[in-house]
Design an enzyme around this catalytic site. Structure first.
Site, PDB file in Angstrom:
ATOM      1  N   ASP A 122       0.826  -1.100  -0.067  1.00  0.00           N
ATOM      2  CA  ASP A 122       0.074   0.032   0.055  1.00  0.00           C
ATOM      3  C   ASP A 122       0.796   1.277   0.057  1.00  0.00           C
ATOM      4  O   ASP A 122       1.937   1.122  -0.158  1.00  0.00           O
ATOM      5  CB  ASP A 122      -0.917   0.002   1.351  1.00  0.00           C
ATOM      6  CG  ASP A 122      -0.194  -0.295   2.563  1.00  0.00           C
ATOM      7  OD1 ASP A 122       1.016  -0.003   2.660  1.00  0.00           O
ATOM      8  OD2 ASP A 122      -0.911  -0.551   3.555  1.00  0.00           O
ATOM      9  N   ASN A 162      -7.395  -0.232  14.458  1.00  0.00           N
ATOM     10  CA  ASN A 162      -8.983  -0.566  13.921  1.00  0.00           C
ATOM     11  C   ASN A 162      -9.154  -1.788  13.184  1.00  0.00           C
ATOM     12  O   ASN A 162     -10.194  -1.927  12.566  1.00  0.00           O
ATOM     13  CB  ASN A 162      -9.295   0.573  13.143  1.00  0.00           C
ATOM     14  CG  ASN A 162      -8.782   1.081  11.778  1.00  0.00           C
ATOM     15  OD1 ASN A 162      -7.953   0.022  11.536  1.00  0.00           O
ATOM     16  ND2 ASN A 162      -9.179   1.942  11.005  1.00  0.00           N
ATOM     17  N   HIS A 195      -7.726  -2.698  10.384  1.00  0.00           N
ATOM     18  CA  HIS A 195      -7.321  -2.532   8.918  1.00  0.00           C
ATOM     19  C   HIS A 195      -6.254  -3.506   8.372  1.00  0.00           C
ATOM     20  O   HIS A 195      -5.291  -3.999   9.237  1.00  0.00           O
ATOM     21  CB  HIS A 195      -7.247  -1.276   8.592  1.00  0.00           C
ATOM     22  CG  HIS A 195      -5.928  -0.459   8.858  1.00  0.00           C
ATOM     23  ND1 HIS A 195      -5.760   0.933   8.797  1.00  0.00           N
ATOM     24  CD2 HIS A 195      -4.502  -0.862   8.856  1.00  0.00           C
ATOM     25  CE1 HIS A 195      -4.642   1.175   9.234  1.00  0.00           C
ATOM     26  NE2 HIS A 195      -3.780   0.123   8.946  1.00  0.00           N
ATOM     27  N   GLU A 208      -9.763  -0.196   5.150  1.00  0.00           N
ATOM     28  CA  GLU A 208     -10.340   0.348   6.255  1.00  0.00           C
ATOM     29  C   GLU A 208     -11.720  -0.360   6.450  1.00  0.00           C
ATOM     30  O   GLU A 208     -12.102  -0.945   5.799  1.00  0.00           O
ATOM     31  CB  GLU A 208     -10.509   1.973   6.250  1.00  0.00           C
ATOM     32  CG  GLU A 208      -9.355   2.671   5.991  1.00  0.00           C
ATOM     33  CD  GLU A 208      -8.320   2.962   7.309  1.00  0.00           C
ATOM     34  OE1 GLU A 208      -8.369   2.063   8.133  1.00  0.00           O
ATOM     35  OE2 GLU A 208      -7.646   3.879   7.296  1.00  0.00           O
TER      36      GLU A 208
END
Length: 242
Positions: A67, A136, A138, A143
């Site tokens: 990414d 979180n 991800h 996300e």
């Protein structure tokens, strides 16, 4: 899904490097996806040592970066691409024709996604896709709420990702969007590997691996991947039901 709990970060890193070595010995021309960040840094150190000691030859492999922050590239401090250059590809003296990163500075990000998809299609499917996990849940920059069936895509970043991401920058940096391999690639990879270390990751690891499978916790997709390997240290595994 195989969960391997290692005594500490160093042992986890060695175990991760061993998985890569085993993969490459079985298939010298493997296509491997690497993440950037704190979690894989130790793995990269061991892989470089392995190459220099002649324990493995990575010269026939193909690699993709997982990414990137939209708007940043290999010359920008804090970018995922620069991290991978500095921690792995430069010391490896890799043939960069065999390595593909996202062009996160492209005017047409959809075209940049298709470009990465094309590289993976040409050299793939992915033999091994290694990822970390965000606070979180991800995976890459997929996300919470991301469709599990996406290939490469770009999307706005969650606020917690923007806040945690500042640790990679020397000064406050505006982060708004990410470009990433999608979770469909994780499902199609011959082996998917998740790395997590430290007690701060224990809560989200417990939610991802013991909780419901949900797009709200992207890492929960690992529960659906029979050939996946979860490498944890004792801190990250602390909240799991044993």
């Amino acid at each position: 899904m195989k969960i391997s709990i290692n005594k500490d970060y160093d042992k986890m890193s060695r175990a991760a490097a061993d998985l890569v070595v085993e993969q490459v010995k079985a298939k010298p021309g493997s296509l491997i996806c690497f993440p950037s960040g704190d979690s894989p840094a130790g793995m990269f150190k061991y892989l470089i040592e392995d190459v220099k000691a002649g324990r493995v030859d990575l010269s026939q492999c193909y690699f993709v970066g997982l990414d990137e922050w939209v708007g940043l590239g290999k010359d920008d401090d804090g970018s995922c691409t620069k991290f991978l250059y500095e921690h792995f590809f430069t010391p490896l003296q890799a043939d960069m024709a065999r390595v593909k990163f996202f062009d996160a500075k492209a005017k047409d990000l959809d075209a940049a996604c298709l470009d990465m998809d094309a590289f993976i299609k040409l050299h793939g499917p992915l033999d091994m896709m290694i990822v970390g996990i965000g606070m979180n849940g991800h995976i890459g920059l997929n996300e919470p709420g991301t469709d599990f069936n996406l290939y490469c895509h770009h999307a706005p970043l969650a606020q917690v990702t923007v806040e945690v991401g500042q640790k990679y920058f020397k000064k406050q940096t505006a982060l708004t969007e990410g470009i990433t391999l999608g979770l469909k690639y994780l499902q199609e990879a011959k082996t998917a590997v998740l790395l997590a270390a430290g007690a701060k990751k224990a809560g989200i690891i417990q939610q991802a691996l013991d909780g419901d499978i949900s797009q709200h916790i992207p890492a929960s997709i690992f529960q659906t991947l029979p050939s996946s390997v979860i490498l944890l240290d004792e801190g990250a595994a602390g909240d799991l039901a044993h």
